[in-house]
Structure formats: structure tokens, C-alpha cells
Design a protein around this motif. Structure first.
Motif, PDB file in Angstrom:
ATOM      1  N   VAL A  43       0.883  -1.161   0.000  1.00  0.00           N
ATOM      2  CA  VAL A  43       0.000   0.000   0.000  1.00  0.00           C
ATOM      3  C   VAL A  43       0.921   1.211   0.000  1.00  0.00           C
ATOM      4  N   ARG A  44       0.784   2.057  -1.001  1.00  0.00           N
ATOM      5  CA  ARG A  44       1.682   3.201  -1.148  1.00  0.00           C
ATOM      6  C   ARG A  44       0.965   4.496  -0.788  1.00  0.00           C
ATOM      7  N   VAL A  45       1.625   5.324   0.013  1.00  0.00           N
ATOM      8  CA  VAL A  45       1.134   6.653   0.334  1.00  0.00           C
ATOM      9  C   VAL A  45       2.176   7.634  -0.181  1.00  0.00           C
ATOM     10  N   ALA A  46       1.794   8.441  -1.148  1.00  0.00           N
ATOM     11  CA  ALA A  46       2.695   9.453  -1.711  1.00  0.00           C
ATOM     12  C   ALA A  46       2.298  10.812  -1.160  1.00  0.00           C
ATOM     13  N   GLN A  47       3.279  11.574  -0.699  1.00  0.00           N
ATOM     14  CA  GLN A  47       2.997  12.891  -0.148  1.00  0.00           C
ATOM     15  C   GLN A  47       3.644  14.000  -0.971  1.00  0.00           C
ATOM     16  N   GLY A  48       3.962  13.723  -2.226  1.00  0.00           N
ATOM     17  CA  GLY A  48       4.484  14.765  -3.097  1.00  0.00           C
ATOM     18  C   GLY A  48       3.413  15.800  -3.363  1.00  0.00           C
ATOM     19  N   ASN A  49       3.803  16.998  -3.712  1.00  0.00           N
ATOM     20  CA  ASN A  49       2.876  18.097  -4.017  1.00  0.00           C
ATOM     21  C   ASN A  49       1.972  18.459  -2.844  1.00  0.00           C
ATOM     22  N   CYS A  50       2.438  18.260  -1.626  1.00  0.00           N
ATOM     23  CA  CYS A  50       1.607  18.568  -0.459  1.00  0.00           C
ATOM     24  C   CYS A  50       1.814  19.990   0.060  1.00  0.00           C
ATOM     25  N   SER A  51       2.737  20.725  -0.495  1.00  0.00           N
ATOM     26  CA  SER A  51       2.979  22.121  -0.116  1.00  0.00           C
ATOM     27  C   SER A  51       3.123  22.312   1.388  1.00  0.00           C
ATOM     28  N   GLY A  52       3.930  21.488   2.024  1.00  0.00           N
ATOM     29  CA  GLY A  52       4.188  21.632   3.453  1.00  0.00           C
ATOM     30  C   GLY A  52       3.139  20.995   4.352  1.00  0.00           C
ATOM     31  N   SER A  53       2.142  20.363   3.805  1.00  0.00           N
ATOM     32  CA  SER A  53       1.078  19.757   4.606  1.00  0.00           C
ATOM     33  C   SER A  53       1.286  18.259   4.781  1.00  0.00           C
ATOM     34  N   TYR A  54       2.515  17.849   4.915  1.00  0.00           N
ATOM     35  CA  TYR A  54       2.834  16.427   5.036  1.00  0.00           C
ATOM     36  C   TYR A  54       2.405  15.874   6.379  1.00  0.00           C
ATOM     37  N   ALA A  55       1.988  14.628   6.377  1.00  0.00           N
ATOM     38  CA  ALA A  55       1.737  13.934   7.643  1.00  0.00           C
ATOM     39  C   ALA A  55       3.084  13.677   8.306  1.00  0.00           C
ATOM     40  N   ARG A  56       3.184  13.936   9.595  1.00  0.00           N
ATOM     41  CA  ARG A  56       4.442  13.693  10.308  1.00  0.00           C
ATOM     42  C   ARG A  56       4.600  12.227  10.668  1.00  0.00           C
ATOM     43  N   ASP A  57       3.479  11.561  10.919  1.00  0.00           N
ATOM     44  CA  ASP A  57       3.500  10.151  11.288  1.00  0.00           C
ATOM     45  C   ASP A  57       2.406   9.432  10.521  1.00  0.00           C
ATOM     46  N   LEU A  58       2.727   8.256  10.010  1.00  0.00           N
ATOM     47  CA  LEU A  58       1.758   7.435   9.292  1.00  0.00           C
ATOM     48  C   LEU A  58       1.779   6.029   9.879  1.00  0.00           C
ATOM     49  N   CYS A  59       0.614   5.460  10.069  1.00  0.00           N
ATOM     50  CA  CYS A  59       0.505   4.085  10.556  1.00  0.00           C
ATOM     51  C   CYS A  59      -0.402   3.286   9.640  1.00  0.00           C
ATOM     52  N   ALA A  60      -0.011   2.087   9.348  1.00  0.00           N
ATOM     53  CA  ALA A  60      -0.846   1.165   8.573  1.00  0.00           C
ATOM     54  C   ALA A  60      -1.252   0.028   9.499  1.00  0.00           C
ATOM     55  N   HIS A  61      -2.543  -0.230   9.579  1.00  0.00           N
ATOM     56  CA  HIS A  61      -3.091  -1.298  10.405  1.00  0.00           C
ATOM     57  C   HIS A  61      -3.679  -2.347   9.486  1.00  0.00           C
ATOM     58  N   ARG A  62      -3.219  -3.572   9.622  1.00  0.00           N
ATOM     59  CA  ARG A  62      -3.701  -4.665   8.771  1.00  0.00           C
ATOM     60  C   ARG A  62      -4.559  -5.611   9.601  1.00  0.00           C
ATOM     61  N   GLY A  63      -5.711  -5.973   9.047  1.00  0.00           N
ATOM     62  CA  GLY A  63      -6.594  -6.883   9.763  1.00  0.00           C
ATOM     63  C   GLY A  63      -7.502  -7.613   8.802  1.00  0.00           C
ATOM     64  N   THR A  64      -8.460  -8.315   9.346  1.00  0.00           N
ATOM     65  CA  THR A  64      -9.444  -9.012   8.538  1.00  0.00           C
ATOM     66  C   THR A  64     -10.827  -8.451   8.873  1.00  0.00           C
ATOM     67  N   ALA A  65     -11.766  -8.626   7.965  1.00  0.00           N
ATOM     68  CA  ALA A  65     -13.109  -8.073   8.131  1.00  0.00           C
ATOM     69  C   ALA A  65     -13.715  -8.477   9.468  1.00  0.00           C
ATOM     70  N   GLY A  66     -14.311  -7.503  10.148  1.00  0.00           N
ATOM     71  CA  GLY A  66     -14.987  -7.768  11.414  1.00  0.00           C
ATOM     72  C   GLY A  66     -14.078  -7.786  12.627  1.00  0.00           C
ATOM     73  N   ARG A  67     -12.787  -7.768  12.426  1.00  0.00           N
ATOM     74  CA  ARG A  67     -11.843  -7.822  13.537  1.00  0.00           C
ATOM     75  C   ARG A  67     -11.859  -6.532  14.361  1.00  0.00           C
ATOM     76  N   VAL A  68     -11.860  -5.396  13.659  1.00  0.00           N
ATOM     77  CA  VAL A  68     -11.867  -4.085  14.306  1.00  0.00           C
ATOM     78  C   VAL A  68     -12.951  -3.244  13.632  1.00  0.00           C
ATOM     79  N   GLU A  69     -13.936  -2.829  14.409  1.00  0.00           N
ATOM     80  CA  GLU A  69     -15.026  -2.012  13.870  1.00  0.00           C
ATOM     81  C   GLU A  69     -14.653  -0.537  13.929  1.00  0.00           C
ATOM     82  N   ARG A  70     -15.242   0.274  13.034  1.00  0.00           N
ATOM     83  CA  ARG A  70     -15.002   1.714  13.056  1.00  0.00           C
ATOM     84  C   ARG A  70     -15.494   2.275  14.381  1.00  0.00           C
ATOM     85  N   SER A  71     -14.661   3.093  15.018  1.00  0.00           N
ATOM     86  CA  SER A  71     -15.012   3.655  16.316  1.00  0.00           C
ATOM     87  C   SER A  71     -14.239   4.947  16.529  1.00  0.00           C
TER      88      SER A  71
END
Length: 103
Positions: A43-71
Motif C-alpha cells: 500500500v503506497r502513500v505518496a505525499q508529493g505536491n503537499c505544499s508543506g502539509s505532510y503527515a508527520r506520522d503514518l501508521c498502517a493497520h492490517r486486519g481481517t473483516a470484522g476484527r476491528v469495527e469503526r469507532s
């Protein structure tokens, strides 16, 4: 939202808020779902052309359906993603972008 997965580095997607922080309860997230038969190796996250609005920290969470519900946990670090003792994400990877991106 169409620009988030159009595979065009010249388009962009921006969050509604200017300052996003799970520590402050204003975090943002992107949720991606894939057919279980599909093998996803990157999974690629590109932050080019963000004009200084870059995310300082990025986290990727991998799971399976139903494991973690939106909250509220997705936007606030003061809440857990799942109840204690319940299985959560299969894998989590976080990266600080400090020093990696420049304007």
C-alpha cells in the motif's frame, strides 16, 4: 474521495481538518477493503505536491473483516481499537516522516 485511489501522482486528497492528531482526538484515517482472494503486498502513500502539509506520522493497520469495527479510536488515542482481551489488528506498522520529506 475519487482522487485517493486514482494512481495519478498529480491529483490529491486532503482531509477536512487542518491539524490532525489522534493524541488531540482529531485524527484522520483512510479505510481500504480488498476482496479476500486478492493478494495485497503493498500500500503506497505518496505525499508529493503537499505544499508543506505532510503527515508527520503514518501508521498502517492490517486486519481481517470484522476484527476491528469503526469507532472513536480511529481519531483518538485515548480509546482502544478493541476491548481488552479481544483480538485486534493482525499487523501494525508506523513511520515518522520527519526528515524524510521536504518542500
Amino acid at each position: 474521495v475519487a482522487n485517493i485511489n486514482d494512481a495519478d501522482d498529480q491529483t490529491s486528497w486532503l482531509t477536512r481538518g487542518l491539524e490532525l492528531s489522534r493524541d488531540k482526538g482529531t485524527g484522520a484515517w483512510i479505510h481500504l477493503s480488498f476482496d479476500p482472494a486478492l493478494t495485497v503486498s503493498c500500500v503506497r502513500v505518496a505525499q508529493g505536491n503537499c505544499s508543506g502539509s505532510y503527515a508527520r506520522d503514518l501508521c498502517a493497520h492490517r486486519g481481517t473483516a470484522g476484527r476491528v469495527e469503526r469507532s472513536v479510536a480511529f481519531q483518538s488515542s485515548s480509546h482502544g481499537f478493541v476491548e481488552p482481551g479481544k483480538a485486534g489488528f493482525v499487523q501494525v506498522g508506523c513511520k515518522s516522516t520527519t526528515g524524510l520529506v521536504t518542500d
